[in-house]
Each structure stands twice: as C-alpha cells, then as structure tokens.
Design a protein around this motif. Sequence first.
Motif, PDB file in Angstrom:
ATOM      1  N   THR A   1      -3.948  -6.203  -2.456  1.00  0.00           N
ATOM      2  CA  THR A   1      -3.463  -5.727  -1.460  1.00  0.00           C
ATOM      3  C   THR A   1      -4.265  -6.715  -0.651  1.00  0.00           C
ATOM      4  OG1 THR A   1      -4.615  -4.256  -0.859  1.00  0.00           O
ATOM      5  CG2 THR A   1      -2.116  -3.905  -1.489  1.00  0.00           C
ATOM      6  N   THR A   2      -6.182  -6.908  -0.657  1.00  0.00           N
ATOM      7  CA  THR A   2      -6.762  -7.887  -0.604  1.00  0.00           C
ATOM      8  C   THR A   2      -5.909  -9.330  -0.365  1.00  0.00           C
ATOM      9  OG1 THR A   2      -8.837  -6.477  -1.093  1.00  0.00           O
ATOM     10  CG2 THR A   2      -8.767  -8.613  -0.268  1.00  0.00           C
ATOM     11  N   ILE A   3      -5.475  -9.711  -1.667  1.00  0.00           N
ATOM     12  CA  ILE A   3      -4.806 -11.322  -1.600  1.00  0.00           C
ATOM     13  C   ILE A   3      -4.222 -11.070  -0.469  1.00  0.00           C
ATOM     14  CG2 ILE A   3      -3.393 -13.056  -2.628  1.00  0.00           C
ATOM     15  CD1 ILE A   3      -4.996 -11.874  -5.584  1.00  0.00           C
ATOM     16  N   ILE A   4      -3.049 -10.235  -0.721  1.00  0.00           N
ATOM     17  CA  ILE A   4      -1.633 -10.628   0.597  1.00  0.00           C
ATOM     18  C   ILE A   4      -2.614 -10.930   2.004  1.00  0.00           C
ATOM     19  CG2 ILE A   4      -0.099  -9.075   1.734  1.00  0.00           C
ATOM     20  CD1 ILE A   4       0.347  -8.036  -0.963  1.00  0.00           C
TER      21      ILE A   4
ATOM     22  N   ASP B   1       1.344  -1.217   0.251  1.00  0.00           N
ATOM     23  CA  ASP B   1      -0.086   0.197  -0.164  1.00  0.00           C
ATOM     24  C   ASP B   1       0.929   1.135  -0.206  1.00  0.00           C
ATOM     25  OD1 ASP B   1      -2.373  -0.687   0.100  1.00  0.00           O
ATOM     26  OD2 ASP B   1      -2.487  -2.246   1.956  1.00  0.00           O
ATOM     27  N   ILE B   2       2.011   0.842  -0.278  1.00  0.00           N
ATOM     28  CA  ILE B   2       3.011   2.760   0.500  1.00  0.00           C
ATOM     29  C   ILE B   2       3.705   2.957  -1.086  1.00  0.00           C
ATOM     30  CG2 ILE B   2       5.470   3.141   0.658  1.00  0.00           C
ATOM     31  CD1 ILE B   2       4.311   1.479   3.223  1.00  0.00           C
ATOM     32  N   SER B   3       3.835   4.007  -1.935  1.00  0.00           N
ATOM     33  CA  SER B   3       4.457   4.201  -3.235  1.00  0.00           C
ATOM     34  C   SER B   3       5.744   3.786  -3.753  1.00  0.00           C
ATOM     35  CB  SER B   3       4.142   5.670  -3.381  1.00  0.00           C
ATOM     36  OG  SER B   3       4.830   6.234  -2.364  1.00  0.00           O
ATOM     37  N   GLU B   4       6.256   3.944  -4.844  1.00  0.00           N
ATOM     38  CA  GLU B   4       7.337   2.973  -5.326  1.00  0.00           C
ATOM     39  C   GLU B   4       8.293   4.560  -4.688  1.00  0.00           C
ATOM     40  OE1 GLU B   4       7.135   2.777  -9.376  1.00  0.00           O
ATOM     41  OE2 GLU B   4       6.135   0.883  -9.000  1.00  0.00           O
ATOM     42  N   GLU B   5       7.464   6.066  -4.847  1.00  0.00           N
ATOM     43  CA  GLU B   5       8.984   7.061  -3.443  1.00  0.00           C
ATOM     44  C   GLU B   5       9.514   6.525  -2.525  1.00  0.00           C
ATOM     45  OE1 GLU B   5       7.969  11.163  -3.149  1.00  0.00           O
ATOM     46  OE2 GLU B   5       6.939  10.569  -3.655  1.00  0.00           O
ATOM     47  N   TYR B   6       8.519   5.550  -1.957  1.00  0.00           N
ATOM     48  CA  TYR B   6       9.454   5.711  -0.363  1.00  0.00           C
ATOM     49  C   TYR B   6       9.483   3.957  -0.477  1.00  0.00           C
ATOM     50  CZ  TYR B   6       7.188   9.269   0.127  1.00  0.00           C
ATOM     51  OH  TYR B   6       6.945  11.179  -0.359  1.00  0.00           O
ATOM     52  N   GLY B   7       9.706   3.236  -1.497  1.00  0.00           N
ATOM     53  CA  GLY B   7      10.385   1.751  -1.183  1.00  0.00           C
ATOM     54  C   GLY B   7       9.171   0.695  -1.297  1.00  0.00           C
TER      55      GLY B   7
ATOM     56  N   TYR C   1     -11.902  -3.997   7.020  1.00  0.00           N
ATOM     57  CA  TYR C   1     -11.806  -4.785   5.700  1.00  0.00           C
ATOM     58  C   TYR C   1     -10.555  -5.613   5.737  1.00  0.00           C
ATOM     59  CZ  TYR C   1     -11.147  -5.481   0.885  1.00  0.00           C
ATOM     60  OH  TYR C   1     -11.241  -6.256  -0.227  1.00  0.00           O
ATOM     61  N   LYS C   2      -9.310  -4.948   6.043  1.00  0.00           N
ATOM     62  CA  LYS C   2      -8.094  -6.300   5.949  1.00  0.00           C
ATOM     63  C   LYS C   2      -8.499  -7.675   6.609  1.00  0.00           C
ATOM     64  CE  LYS C   2      -5.219  -4.275   3.026  1.00  0.00           C
ATOM     65  NZ  LYS C   2      -4.174  -3.363   3.091  1.00  0.00           N
ATOM     66  N   LEU C   3      -8.982  -7.007   7.777  1.00  0.00           N
ATOM     67  CA  LEU C   3      -9.098  -7.660   8.713  1.00  0.00           C
ATOM     68  C   LEU C   3     -10.613  -9.437   8.342  1.00  0.00           C
ATOM     69  CD1 LEU C   3      -8.456  -9.223  11.824  1.00  0.00           C
ATOM     70  CD2 LEU C   3     -10.927  -7.435  12.651  1.00  0.00           C
ATOM     71  N   ALA C   4     -11.028  -8.322   8.215  1.00  0.00           N
ATOM     72  CA  ALA C   4     -12.407  -9.595   6.832  1.00  0.00           C
ATOM     73  C   ALA C   4     -11.293 -11.054   6.263  1.00  0.00           C
ATOM     74  CB  ALA C   4     -13.685  -8.906   6.602  1.00  0.00           C
ATOM     75  N   ALA C   5     -10.745 -10.262   5.072  1.00  0.00           N
ATOM     76  CA  ALA C   5      -9.257 -10.468   3.914  1.00  0.00           C
ATOM     77  C   ALA C   5      -8.940 -11.945   4.944  1.00  0.00           C
ATOM     78  CB  ALA C   5      -8.765 -10.020   3.482  1.00  0.00           C
ATOM     79  N   ASN C   6      -8.479 -11.508   6.965  1.00  0.00           N
ATOM     80  CA  ASN C   6      -7.006 -12.323   7.434  1.00  0.00           C
ATOM     81  C   ASN C   6      -8.650 -12.760   6.829  1.00  0.00           C
ATOM     82  OD1 ASN C   6      -5.471  -9.576   9.022  1.00  0.00           O
ATOM     83  ND2 ASN C   6      -5.105 -10.729   7.204  1.00  0.00           N
ATOM     84  N   SER C   7      -9.745 -12.903   8.166  1.00  0.00           N
ATOM     85  CA  SER C   7     -10.649 -13.750   8.521  1.00  0.00           C
ATOM     86  C   SER C   7     -11.078 -15.269   7.181  1.00  0.00           C
ATOM     87  CB  SER C   7     -11.890 -13.044   8.758  1.00  0.00           C
ATOM     88  OG  SER C   7     -11.403 -12.365   9.994  1.00  0.00           O
TER      89      SER C   7
END
Length: 584
Positions: free
Chosen positions: A91-94, A76-82, A263-269
């Motif tokens: 990101t949902t898949i991850i 979720d972080i831009s390429e500018e910051y690595g 939302y990410k917690l739902a994906a974890n679940s």
Amino acid sequence: MSNLPKGGSFLFSQTNPQDIFTPEDFTLEHKMIYRMTTGFVTDSVLAQMNELEAKKEGLIRELLMAAGELGLNGADISEEYGGMEMDKISTTIIAECMGRSGSFAMTQGGQTGIGSMPIVMFGTPEQKKKYLPGIVTGEKVGAYALTEPGAGSDALSAKTRANLSPDGKHYILNGTKQFITNSAMADIFIVYAKIDGDKFTTFIVDGDSEGLSTGAEEHKMGIKGSSTRSVSFDDVKVPVENLLFEIGRGHVVAFNILNLGRYKLAANSLGNAKFALELSASYANERKQFGTPIANFGLIKEKLAEMAIKIYVMESMVYRTGGLLESMMHSLDTSGADGGQVAAKGIEEYALECSMNKVFATEALGYVVDEGVQIHGGYGFSSEYTIERLYRDARIYRIFEGTNEINRVLIPTTLLRRAAKGDLPLVETIAQLKEKIAGGSLAREGEAGLVQAAKDIFLLTMGAGLAKYGKDLPKHQEISGRLADLAIRAFAIESAWLRAQKAVANEGGVKTKLKLSMAMAYISATVGLLEYSAKETLTALAEGEELASLLENLQRVTQYKIRNTVALRQEIAAAVSEEGKYVV
C-alpha cells in the motif's frame, strides 16, 4: 506486539540495521505492484493531465474506475468486501507511485484513505457491506468532511450539529464543511458533527441526501484537477444506522485516520519528488549553455545531488516506518468483529513516526520541486513545463492532514504523554546521558557515532526544556517545535544510516557505495544544523552559569570530524546525471 519496538523508542535505544525494512527488501510481488502502478499513472493519468487539470467532465470517475480494475482502490480493504487486503509495504508503494499523478493522487487518496478507512476500521459489517465494494471499484466516490470555516487545525471545535429526530430514526445534520476533497462528485461523505452540540461523533452521509449541497469549486494554486468545495448540511436526515463507531468518540476515528493519512502523504511526497528529480536531471542533460550541458556545471551538480540525498533519506524513513506498520499488523489478531479497531490501535503506536514522516517528506518535497524549477531556469516558470505544476501542487502537502506546525507540536507532546505512562524511558535516558557527559565517556567514531550524537542532542535539549517548563513544555511552541525538528532529523539520520549499513552487510560495499555516500553526505551536513538549533534552544531555556554548563555539555556531545561533502555530492550528481533520474 511485545517484541516490537514502541513508537518513538528509536531515541532511547540502538536499532540493528537488519531489523528495519528498506526498499532493497522488496519482494517480486512488490516490484510488480510498483511497475503496474507507475504504468497506470504514466499511461492513464499523466497522458491526460491537461484534461484532468481542466476538470474534463467524467474523467475523474473514469480514472478511479480504471484504478479500481487494477485493484488500486482496494489495497487496504478486505477481500470480503471486494478489496485486495495487501500488506503495508504494497500500500505504501501504491501511495508512492500515485504521488507522480498530481491532483489525481489527492482524489485517489481521498477515495482509498480518509474517504473509506473510517468505515474499514470503525464500521459495522452492514456499513462495510453497503459502502466498501463501490469504493473498491470506483463506482462510488468517497469524501472526508472534517474541516470547517472556523475550525481548521482545531477540529474538535466544529460547529456542525446533529440532533436525534423525535421518532428516533434519524440524526438531523446542520452546518458547513470547508475544503472538502472529492466533494463535487462524492457519493459517500464521512462527516463529523456534535450530537446535542457537545458529543463529537462521526456519520456516514449519502451524497444524494436531501438538504446536502456543495459550493462552487475553489480556485486553487495547485492540484487543480481535484475537486475542492464547501459542503453544507441543511436539515440533512442521516439514518441512525449510519452513525459510525460510538457517540462522542468521533475524535478516536479522526485521529486514527489522520495517522495513516499522514504516512500515506509522506509516500505521495516521495513519488512526487522522484518525478521532479527525473524531470530536472533529464533537462540538465539536454540543456546546453556555453557549449556544454548544464549538468556539467558545479552548482547544478550540487542541486541534483542534494535533491537525490533528500529523496534517499525520505525513502529510507518511509519504508522503515512501513516495515514497522506491517510488523504491527502481523502481530495483531484482526479476525474479530472489532478487527478494524484493533488495527487502528496498532497503527496508533507509530503515530509519532507518521508525523515525523509527514513533516520531513513534505518539506523535502518543497525543496526538491523548488530546486527543480531553478534548474529549468526561465522555463521552470512556464506552464509548458511539468516542473511548474509540480511546484504548485507540492505547496498544499505541508498544510493538509494536519499542518506541519500541528504535527511538530504533537511530537514532544506524544513523547511526554508516553513517558508519563511508563512506555518510554525519557527521563531515565536523559539522566543517563548527563552521567555519561559528567564521566567523559562519549567517544564518537564515524557516522555511527554521529547517529547517537543526534539523539543525544535531542535528549540534552529536551532535558533542559523539561527542567524549565515541566509538563507545560508543549505550550511553548517555539521550543517544542525546535525539539520536534531535532527528533525528526535524528530519525532521518538514523534511517539513512541503518539502510546503508544493512545494504553493505547484505550486498557488499562496492554495490552500495552510492547509498553510503548519500547517508554520509546527509549526516555530515545535518549534525551541524542540529548543533546550532540546540544552541539556539538552550539559549532560550537558560542563562548564566546554567547556560554555560549546557553549552559545554552540548560541545562534548557534538565532537565530530566533517567529511568532504563536496566530493560526495559530485559522485552522487554524476550517478543521477548518468541515469537521468533518482538512483541508488
């Protein structure tokens, strides 16, 4: 953004199946990310789970850095910051795949979500440059310090104070935070405190700051491999340039970050539930009683099928919402200095769906792991079997990122607020439904009719709630909680059915028979529950002739023919047993 559906609008309109995102739409790149992340979890995390649970010194950092080398910390972080700046489906898949990793999912989620997204979305370029590259590589560990001993769900009542130093160069922090994930090794804390005792504000605090200390590790029921401690601030000096976003607007940061966290917690679940079903199906195939695998017994088939159905529904909801979030990101111009805030505002549009996903998925996970233990019998109660850990780990999911009770209250509250602003036609649609009922034009055909019936049950009940309590409806939590459940299940029913219909249209009925069976079984089993819940709620809202009229209207809305769900579940269980895992 104008062409995108508004958050919550599914209740007031019909959705074209082709307009939703489903797992069947994964690109080749999505599938590669899925395989890579699952491989990392299996080979690097699950292979060392005993050491992780025992808190082996340095292992968490080692795993975070290994995840960083694969790009999993910077999705979720831009390429500018690595970072990798991936789309929301990736990101949902991850997040889904990380769900299999037990307590490491909490550590990595704290790193990539609540521990860094406040900086991603609200930080200055200087703050991002200073802190995000280390988060991406795993060399720096992030933590999120919001909860306090006396302020759990009521986060805005926090007592941690921040006062500007006489020379104007620092804020002096004093207070205590409770249940902070990653606290033992955190290099970066996102801390919420009140400037002058009343201006709720966010700060970035370095972990090695003088006066910052952590308590002993909490002895937890589950997620034992993650660090959870209290964090104390005793005259901690925070440079003024580490104030995040704006003075007095910490709530904006907190609430926007929680939307994505839920939302990410739902994906974890989802990932966790798939793992539990995989373990249970394999065990049922191998375990013999009375000379035959227990997978052949009818009541075990019922369990395997219902576990798979719940997973199918949560998967449909999660990726439908992921598609909404990705479409929103595509519609926004985030190239400016305030790009993160623009993105946060866009995600906020679907705060309702994020809460619905969180409640449904975490409770479905609780069901799945519980039935998993039951299938394992006495062995499920033994720590030698992985399902025992999954059962313990899953319990916290319903508590953090806002308890499910808080999320339930938020759902009708958000609907009412948006309706008052003219963003959603709540009152108008309730009036239209009453006219249709009075005119007798409520023909229901098949599952598509039941999808609409689910929405109408909610609207009819919501209308009765508004008639009695008006804008004070959310204060009556027994009612608003039931209304939330009706809305959540309407979203669940529709998501499952739309996914099946899209698959039929794109792939043909033969290939998609299992998806249809799962959707039909869920819808048939759920509509009756909605009807009962509505009756219970209406009886609390009205009496006499008014109640009789409401119940009569409800009966008109819910006329339907039930399917042979026993046969559908037998078909689903056979497919699960044959594959030894979740399959669609």
